[in-house]
Write a protein that holds these residues in place. Structure first.
Motif, PDB file in Angstrom:
ATOM      1  N   ASP A 115       8.926  -1.533  -1.877  1.00  0.00           N
ATOM      2  CA  ASP A 115       7.932  -1.292  -0.823  1.00  0.00           C
ATOM      3  C   ASP A 115       6.950  -2.450  -0.895  1.00  0.00           C
ATOM      4  O   ASP A 115       6.210  -2.582  -1.866  1.00  0.00           O
ATOM      5  N   ALA A 118       3.801  -4.661   3.956  1.00  0.00           N
ATOM      6  CA  ALA A 118       3.070  -3.540   4.543  1.00  0.00           C
ATOM      7  C   ALA A 118       1.718  -3.871   5.164  1.00  0.00           C
ATOM      8  O   ALA A 118       0.704  -3.293   4.807  1.00  0.00           O
ATOM      9  N   PRO A 119       1.710  -4.811   6.113  1.00  0.00           N
ATOM     10  CA  PRO A 119       0.445  -5.054   6.823  1.00  0.00           C
ATOM     11  C   PRO A 119       0.172  -3.919   7.813  1.00  0.00           C
ATOM     12  O   PRO A 119       0.969  -2.982   7.919  1.00  0.00           O
ATOM     13  N   ASN A 120      -0.945  -4.019   8.496  1.00  0.00           N
ATOM     14  CA  ASN A 120      -1.321  -2.958   9.424  1.00  0.00           C
ATOM     15  C   ASN A 120      -1.231  -3.450  10.860  1.00  0.00           C
ATOM     16  O   ASN A 120      -1.642  -4.566  11.168  1.00  0.00           O
ATOM     17  N   HIS A 129      -2.114  -9.023   1.516  1.00  0.00           N
ATOM     18  CA  HIS A 129      -0.733  -8.858   1.982  1.00  0.00           C
ATOM     19  C   HIS A 129       0.129 -10.046   1.559  1.00  0.00           C
ATOM     20  O   HIS A 129       1.320  -9.919   1.375  1.00  0.00           O
ATOM     21  N   HIS A 155       6.281  -0.873   4.668  1.00  0.00           N
ATOM     22  CA  HIS A 155       5.562   0.361   4.996  1.00  0.00           C
ATOM     23  C   HIS A 155       4.353   0.042   5.884  1.00  0.00           C
ATOM     24  O   HIS A 155       3.191   0.226   5.500  1.00  0.00           O
ATOM     25  N   GLY A 157       1.359  -0.107   8.362  1.00  0.00           N
ATOM     26  CA  GLY A 157       0.335   0.846   8.764  1.00  0.00           C
ATOM     27  C   GLY A 157       0.363   0.934  10.284  1.00  0.00           C
ATOM     28  O   GLY A 157      -0.247   0.137  10.976  1.00  0.00           O
ATOM     29  N   TYR A 311      -2.714   9.138   4.659  1.00  0.00           N
ATOM     30  CA  TYR A 311      -1.974   8.205   3.802  1.00  0.00           C
ATOM     31  C   TYR A 311      -1.220   8.911   2.660  1.00  0.00           C
ATOM     32  O   TYR A 311      -0.039   8.621   2.440  1.00  0.00           O
ATOM     33  N   ASP A 315       2.928   9.004   1.993  1.00  0.00           N
ATOM     34  CA  ASP A 315       3.552   8.472   0.793  1.00  0.00           C
ATOM     35  C   ASP A 315       4.380   9.521   0.059  1.00  0.00           C
ATOM     36  O   ASP A 315       5.422   9.194  -0.522  1.00  0.00           O
ATOM     37  N   TYR A 333       6.413  -0.196  -5.813  1.00  0.00           N
ATOM     38  CA  TYR A 333       5.332  -0.278  -4.832  1.00  0.00           C
ATOM     39  C   TYR A 333       4.499  -1.499  -5.150  1.00  0.00           C
ATOM     40  O   TYR A 333       3.742  -1.506  -6.118  1.00  0.00           O
ATOM     41  N   VAL A 335       1.655  -3.229  -4.382  1.00  0.00           N
ATOM     42  CA  VAL A 335       0.394  -2.986  -3.686  1.00  0.00           C
ATOM     43  C   VAL A 335      -0.744  -3.325  -4.658  1.00  0.00           C
ATOM     44  O   VAL A 335      -0.592  -3.170  -5.872  1.00  0.00           O
ATOM     45  N   GLN A 339      -5.305   0.384  -5.390  1.00  0.00           N
ATOM     46  CA  GLN A 339      -4.618   1.611  -4.951  1.00  0.00           C
ATOM     47  C   GLN A 339      -3.896   2.319  -6.098  1.00  0.00           C
ATOM     48  O   GLN A 339      -3.121   3.251  -5.871  1.00  0.00           O
ATOM     49  N   PHE A 343      -1.452   5.892  -6.123  1.00  0.00           N
ATOM     50  CA  PHE A 343      -0.035   5.975  -6.462  1.00  0.00           C
ATOM     51  C   PHE A 343       0.217   6.866  -7.673  1.00  0.00           C
ATOM     52  O   PHE A 343       1.184   7.624  -7.689  1.00  0.00           O
TER      53      PHE A 343
END
Ligand code: ARG
Length: 572
Positions: A115, A118-120, A129, A155, A157, A311, A315, A333, A335, A339, A343
């Motif tokens: 994973d 994963a930008p938004n 990112h 993933h 957003g 969120y 997940d 993940y 990230v 965060q 997780f």
């Protein structure tokens, strides 16, 4: 073909005989010989004998004749091990004819979900990112090379309350114009303009709220506008991935919205399992082990008091989908570290629900921030977050200028190609060569330097070797006999046979700075070898043997850089 392991396997039975119990021979590279074993030191007290006596006895029982030319007891009781030239040469020969360069395929291939990125949607990609994209792509490339089935999960957003305002903002100037703005990649101004209207215009705010309801209710016209936003953003992200040489494609977009239909069942199942508790109107799981500062258990909010999902719910659904439907046993993940708690809670809740049961496991591949030269979070001059594309363009511009300066013979097109590969390579390598758990400082001079632990250094080392062959009009014969006599030659051979071990370790810990450090050492060891040992000017068999060492070095550099997502060049 890990030498340390080989020596350990040979010494362990001898130690066991002497000690009467299994003992770790503690083998490591040594400044005194090639390797040393420290096992006797720890045994002394236990056996009531001096380490030297023990080491001497171990020597009598050890079967090392074919591997080592000299084995001796030294100092307080180390065993110094000198690897026999022909044993080392045999290993190099095996490596030279091995297309995998001594890197074993995974013994138990797994389905691994990575994973990452994963930008938004409708927001600019920022430097956080960048880290996720670069590290995640290296993980995907590496695990795939080892024979795992890798599923890339971007993933995105792409769901949630901001979409009400984004869609209204899209409608306002007319779709066509807004879509144009978006496809130009000016996502930040789009988002900010929407936000500004939302903050100041009450009527706009009201429209936005109604839009969210329409979106969640599945209103077809609204969904169409939402899709337009998502598609334009995806198209833009793909251009960034192209620029970055990242293996993510349009098939890897699995945005948050793709789990919408699974959210209901997730909540039902958690409820059935008795894991849900109500807290201030929200449905929550309280995963064991998660407590706040005050020691009170922390809730993972699965359904908000207004009935919406956020969120954490997404997940949880993603974990359940990845293990249950996709059959993955390793979930990565990639990230940022902030965060981490999120997780940990998601994994703990998923474990409670039985969605993450051994052998399946999840790992947060966390990372720190990129800092500016002032040692603070990287910011643009205006104080906003740094636009990723701007950063990449700057890297390419700088590297192209340097390429022209360093090699005036390069034609325009070639200089551009070198500038691109070096610029992008430098950005990725600066990231991957620093311990991902830490912050690092973005320093253009350092990352573009031709010496030091940088991409240009390694790319240059590679192209230099290639030019040896090109200039001489030669290719190496991988099956040529290998002879190793010079210390610089042996040192290079030891580095080369160590590739498999490093790669195996990095596949576990995903600490790519160890791979980078290895490649840098290899490059430096090669430099010394090339200074001290004539290659083209050597005679017959020595020349053949050294050409194989050169070629192997180039192949390992190329494969190592490939894993890091960095291109090699034939000429620089
Ligand atoms: N979109 C999120 C962000 O920009 C990252 C998502 C990470 N992946 C996940 N499964 N939560 O912070």
């Amino acid at each position: 073909m890990d030498l340390e392991q080989l020596l350990t396997d040979r010494l362990a039975p001898a130690f066991a005989t002497v000690a009467g119990t299994p003992v770790d021979p503690v083998v490591r590279r040594s400044p005194r010989a090639d390797f040393q074993s420290d096992g006797a030191l720890a045994l002394a007290r236990q056996l009531g004998r001096t380490p030297r006596t023990i080491a001497t006895e171990v020597l009598q029982h050890a079967d090392l004749a074919d591997l080592c030319s000299v084995v001796e007891v030294s100092g307080p009781g180390f065993l110094n091990l000198t690897v026999a030239d022909d044993a080392l040469a045999g290993m190099v020969s095996a490596l030279a004819t091995d297309p995998r360069l001594g890197v074993a395929m995974a013994a138990t291939p797994e389905t691994v979900v990575v994973d990452y990125s994963a930008p938004n949607v409708a927001k600019e990609m920022h430097v956080g990112h960048l880290r996720s994209t670069v590290i995640g792509d290296a993980a995907a490339r590496l695990l795939e090379w080892l024979g795992h089935r890798v599923l890339r999960a971007n993933h995105l957003g792409d769901w949630g309350t901001p979409f009400g305002m984004l869609i209204e903002h899209l409608v306002d100037p007319g779709e066509v114009k807004a879509a144009q703005e978006l496809s130009m990649g000016d996502l930040d101004s789009f988002y900010k303009a929407a936000r500004a209207k939302f903050d100041t215009d009450e009527a706009f705010r009201e429209r936005s709220r109604r839009r969210v309801v329409a979106l969640q209710g599945g209103d077809e016209a609204t969904l169409r506008l939402w899709r337009l936003l998502v598609e334009q953003s995806e198209r833009y992200f793909l251009t960034v991935y192209g620029l970055l040489d990242v293996t993510l494609t349009e098939r890897d977009f699995h945005g948050e919205s793709s789990y919408n239909d699974l959210l209901g069942p997730v909540v039902e199942e958690l409820d059935r399992l008795g894991l849900l508790r109500e807290s201030e109107g929200a449905a929550c799981v309280f995963p064991p082990g998660s407590v706040g500062r005050d020691g009170a258990p922390l809730p993972l909010i699965v359904r908000k008091s207004d009935g919406g999902y956020g969120y954490p719910a997404t997940d949880l659904a993603a974990v359940r989908h990845r293990t249950g439907t996709l059959g993955a046993t390793r979930l990565l993940y990639v990230v940022g570290l902030p965060q981490r708690q999120h997780f940990e809670m998601v994994y703990a809740a998923a474990a409670q629900a039985g969605w993450l049961a051994p052998p399946a496991r999840a790992e947060h591949v966390g990372f720190g921030s990129i800092l500016g030269s002032d040692g603070r979070m990287l910011r643009s001059r205006a104080g906003g977050s740094v636009k990723l594309v701007g950063l990449l363009e700057e890297a390419i511009t700088r590297a192209t200028a340097l390429a022209r300066e360093r090699n005036p013979e390069l034609g325009e097109a070639e200089a551009a190609e070198v500038g691109r590969s070096v610029g992008i390579g430098a950005v990725k390598y600066a990231d991957l060569s620093s311990d991902r758990h830490r912050d690092y400082v973005l320093d253009w001079e350092r990352m573009l330097a031709l010496d030091g632990n940088t991409a240009p250094y390694l790319q240059y080392a590679y192209s230099r070797i290639r030019s040896i062959f090109r200039r001489a009009g030669l290719t190496a014969r991988p099956d040529a006999g290998i002879s190793l006599t010079e210390p610089a030659e042996r040192a290079l051979a030891f580095e080369l046979v160590g590739f498999g071990k490093v790669v195996g370790e990095v596949a576990e810990n995903l600490e790519f700075h160890h791979l980078a450090g290895y490649l840098y050492r290899l490059g430096a060891t090669f430099s010394t070898f090339y200074e001290r040992c004539p290659v083209l000017r050597a005679d017959g068999p020595v020349r053949e043997s050294r050409l194989v060492l050169c070629d192997l070095t180039a192949r390992v550099l190329r494969q190592g850089l490939y894993v890091l997502g960095i291109r090699t060049l034939e000429r620089m």
